[in-house]
Write a protein that holds these residues in place. Structure first.
Motif, short mmCIF file in Angstrom:
data_model
loop_
_atom_site.label_atom_id
_atom_site.label_comp_id
_atom_site.label_asym_id
_atom_site.label_seq_id
_atom_site.Cartn_x
_atom_site.Cartn_y
_atom_site.Cartn_z
N PHE A 88 0.83 -1.21 0.00
CA PHE A 88 0.00 0.00 0.00
C PHE A 88 0.86 1.26 0.00
O PHE A 88 0.57 2.24 -0.70
CB PHE A 88 -0.93 -0.01 1.21
N PHE A 89 1.96 1.23 0.78
CA PHE A 89 2.85 2.40 0.85
C PHE A 89 3.51 2.65 -0.51
O PHE A 89 3.59 3.80 -0.97
CB PHE A 89 3.91 2.17 1.92
N ALA A 90 3.98 1.59 -1.17
CA ALA A 90 4.64 1.73 -2.47
C ALA A 90 3.67 2.29 -3.50
O ALA A 90 4.01 3.21 -4.27
CB ALA A 90 5.20 0.39 -2.92
N TRP B 204 15.93 4.04 15.22
CA TRP B 204 14.78 4.49 14.44
C TRP B 204 14.67 3.79 13.09
O TRP B 204 13.61 3.82 12.46
CB TRP B 204 14.81 6.01 14.24
N LEU B 205 15.74 3.11 12.64
CA LEU B 205 15.65 2.35 11.40
C LEU B 205 14.69 1.16 11.52
O LEU B 205 14.15 0.69 10.53
CB LEU B 205 17.04 1.84 10.99
N ASP B 206 14.50 0.68 12.77
CA ASP B 206 13.57 -0.44 13.00
C ASP B 206 12.12 -0.05 12.77
O ASP B 206 11.26 -0.92 12.63
CB ASP B 206 13.73 -0.98 14.42
N TRP B 207 11.84 1.24 12.77
CA TRP B 207 10.45 1.70 12.69
C TRP B 207 10.06 2.18 11.31
O TRP B 207 8.87 2.23 10.99
CB TRP B 207 10.21 2.84 13.69
N LEU B 208 11.02 2.57 10.48
CA LEU B 208 10.70 3.17 9.19
C LEU B 208 10.27 2.11 8.17
O LEU B 208 10.66 0.95 8.27
CB LEU B 208 11.92 3.93 8.65
N PRO B 209 9.47 2.52 7.17
CA PRO B 209 9.14 1.59 6.09
C PRO B 209 10.39 1.14 5.35
O PRO B 209 11.39 1.86 5.30
CB PRO B 209 8.23 2.44 5.17
N ILE B 210 10.35 -0.02 4.80
CA ILE B 210 11.42 -0.68 4.03
C ILE B 210 12.54 -1.14 4.97
O ILE B 210 12.84 -2.34 5.04
CB ILE B 210 12.00 0.21 2.91
N SER C 230 5.63 -6.95 18.54
CA SER C 230 5.35 -5.54 18.86
C SER C 230 6.05 -4.63 17.86
O SER C 230 5.48 -3.65 17.38
CB SER C 230 5.80 -5.22 20.28
N LEU C 231 7.31 -4.96 17.52
CA LEU C 231 8.06 -4.17 16.54
C LEU C 231 7.45 -4.31 15.15
O LEU C 231 7.35 -3.33 14.40
CB LEU C 231 9.52 -4.61 16.52
N LEU C 232 7.01 -5.54 14.82
CA LEU C 232 6.37 -5.76 13.52
C LEU C 232 5.11 -4.92 13.39
O LEU C 232 4.87 -4.28 12.35
CB LEU C 232 6.07 -7.25 13.36
N LEU D 144 2.33 -0.13 11.50
CA LEU D 144 1.50 1.03 11.82
C LEU D 144 2.10 2.32 11.27
O LEU D 144 1.38 3.17 10.72
CB LEU D 144 1.33 1.14 13.34
N VAL D 145 3.41 2.46 11.40
CA VAL D 145 4.09 3.65 10.85
C VAL D 145 3.93 3.68 9.33
O VAL D 145 3.65 4.74 8.74
CB VAL D 145 5.58 3.65 11.24
N THR D 146 4.09 2.52 8.67
CA THR D 146 3.95 2.44 7.21
C THR D 146 2.53 2.80 6.78
O THR D 146 2.34 3.57 5.82
CB THR D 146 4.31 1.03 6.72
N ILE D 147 1.54 2.27 7.49
CA ILE D 147 0.13 2.56 7.15
C ILE D 147 -0.18 4.04 7.40
O ILE D 147 -0.91 4.67 6.61
CB ILE D 147 -0.80 1.65 7.96
N THR D 148 0.37 4.59 8.47
CA THR D 148 0.14 6.01 8.77
C THR D 148 0.70 6.90 7.66
O THR D 148 0.04 7.85 7.21
CB THR D 148 0.80 6.39 10.11
#
Length: 387
Positions: A282-284, A328-334, A353-355, A360-364
């Motif tokens: 969806f993000f792509a 913060w790299l663990d949270w970003l898309p890709i 939880s990280l997944l 959630l960050v990607t969907i946001t």
């Protein structure tokens, strides 16, 4: 809801009507398993087998035992090369020069200089050169040990500390090359499969004046963007599923036991991969639609959107060279999905939880792009591509 279903039906019909675009969309899903199969076969062959190496030896008569040691490692004289490979090995021009004083220097315990001539920058020569150097060094080391034994010296004194390696990795960790390629191709499939549909649904419809007619209808721009996003994302998801399925099928024909590895995608791994890649699809698609809407024409949209597909290839490669990765790299898309997939393929426990947080960050970010596109489509400058 009825309007959205009608819009989605319209987008899907247009997407599947263009057979050429669909073939381009599914190309990554078909090519990735073939590339993984071919590259894995080559890497396993290089890791397990020792193909013959042919080298020109000057002064071979002065060191018969050295020549025998080389022969035991399948390093043969150039004179023995088969006719069908003669041109190849003559072009590589590997040569060893043994001095005439070899035997005398060996008896007197003097250091002996052997000359290995080759193009060290040539990629095809790297493996043969490494094998030749290793064999000669082992031969020299064996002679040194024998000299010490003759003098009554225990050769174990040369190695006061011995490292005993205990590999704690799981069997599927030995297939990390295949896993890394699969993770990269899955991310690429998420970005490439929906690409033709995203460009056609935005810049393509604008050039055909379909977008202007669509926005003249009593329907919100948010529903228009959402329908286009769902259509492109659906194609991207199909591409990811095909890549995953065909890769699993192709890898089953590779004998990984030769390198002591195993590769198996069970239901848990497939479920985790789909949960990781669904938000990326969806993000792509949202990112591609956003960039295509900002372009002035279809050609510009193709050029600009094509640059986006470099993201899933560049980000994992860059992270390979970063030893201390920021949190913060663990949270970003890709980047977040790439790191979780790496742990997943290694057989390590997955942080759910990280997944979920990464998803959630990607969907946001996807939702923000949709809102921004919906707002921009209310402007004539975007709809008509005005300067």
């Amino acid at each position: 809801m009825i309007q959205f279903r009608a819009l989605l039906s319209k987008e899907l019909k247009e997407a599947f009507r263009d057979k050429r675009a669909m073939m381009m969309a599914m190309m990554m899903a078909v090519m990735a398993p073939v590339m993984i199969f071919a590259m894995s076969k080559v890497m396993i062959k290089e890791a397990v087998e020792t193909p013959p190496v042919y080298v020109k030896v000057t002064g071979a008569e002065y060191a018969p035992k050295l020549i025998k040691s080389l022969k035991n490692e399948n390093i043969l004289l150039l004179a023995d090369v088969p006719n069908d490979e003669k041109t190849i090995w003559e072009d590589r021009a590997l040569s060893i020069t043994i001095p005439t004083s070899f035997n005398q220097d060996m008896l007197e315990g003097k250091p002996i200089d052997l000359y290995l001539r080759a193009d060290f920058s040539e990629k095809a020569n790297m493996s043969p050169i490494r094998r030749i150097k290793t064999t000669i060094n082992h031969y020299a080391q064996a002679i040194g040990y024998k000299r010490l034994l003759v003098r009554g010296i225990d050769v174990r004194l040369l190695q006061p500390i011995k490292i005993i390696e205990q590999d704690t990795s799981l069997p599927n960790s030995n297939a990390m090359i295949i896993s890394m390629m699969l993770g990269l191709y899955l991310l690429m499939a998420a970005f490439m499969s929906g690409l033709p549909v995203a460009i056609d649904a935005s810049a393509g419809e604008r050039e055909r004046n379909v977008l202007e007619m669509l926005l003249c209808q009593p329907v919100s721009t948010l529903k228009v963007v959402a329908a286009k996003l769902c259509c492109a994302s659906l194609i991207a998801c199909i591409g990811v599923l095909l890549t995953l399925g065909l890769t699993t099928f192709s890898v089953s024909f590779i004998d990984l036991t030769k390198i002591g590895a195993s590769f198996n995608l069970d239901a848990f791994t497939i479920t985790a991969l789909l949960l990781l890649l669904l938000p990326i699809c969806f993000f792509a698609s949202a990112l591609q639609l956003f960039v295509a809407f900002q372009s002035k024409n279809f050609k510009e949209a193709q050029s600009m959107v094509s640059m986006i597909i470099m993201l899933p290839a560049m980000v994992p490669v860059i992270m390979m060279f970063v030893d201390n990765k920021p949190k913060w790299l663990d949270w970003l898309p890709i980047s977040g999905q790439s790191l979780i997939m790496e742990d997943l393929f290694k057989g390590l426990p997955v942080s759910w939880s990280l997944l979920c947080f990464t998803g959630l960050v990607t969907i946001t970010m996807t939702f923000l792009l949709v809102l921004l596109m919906a707002k921009k489509l209310r402007s004539e400058k975007v709809v008509l591509a005005l300067s």
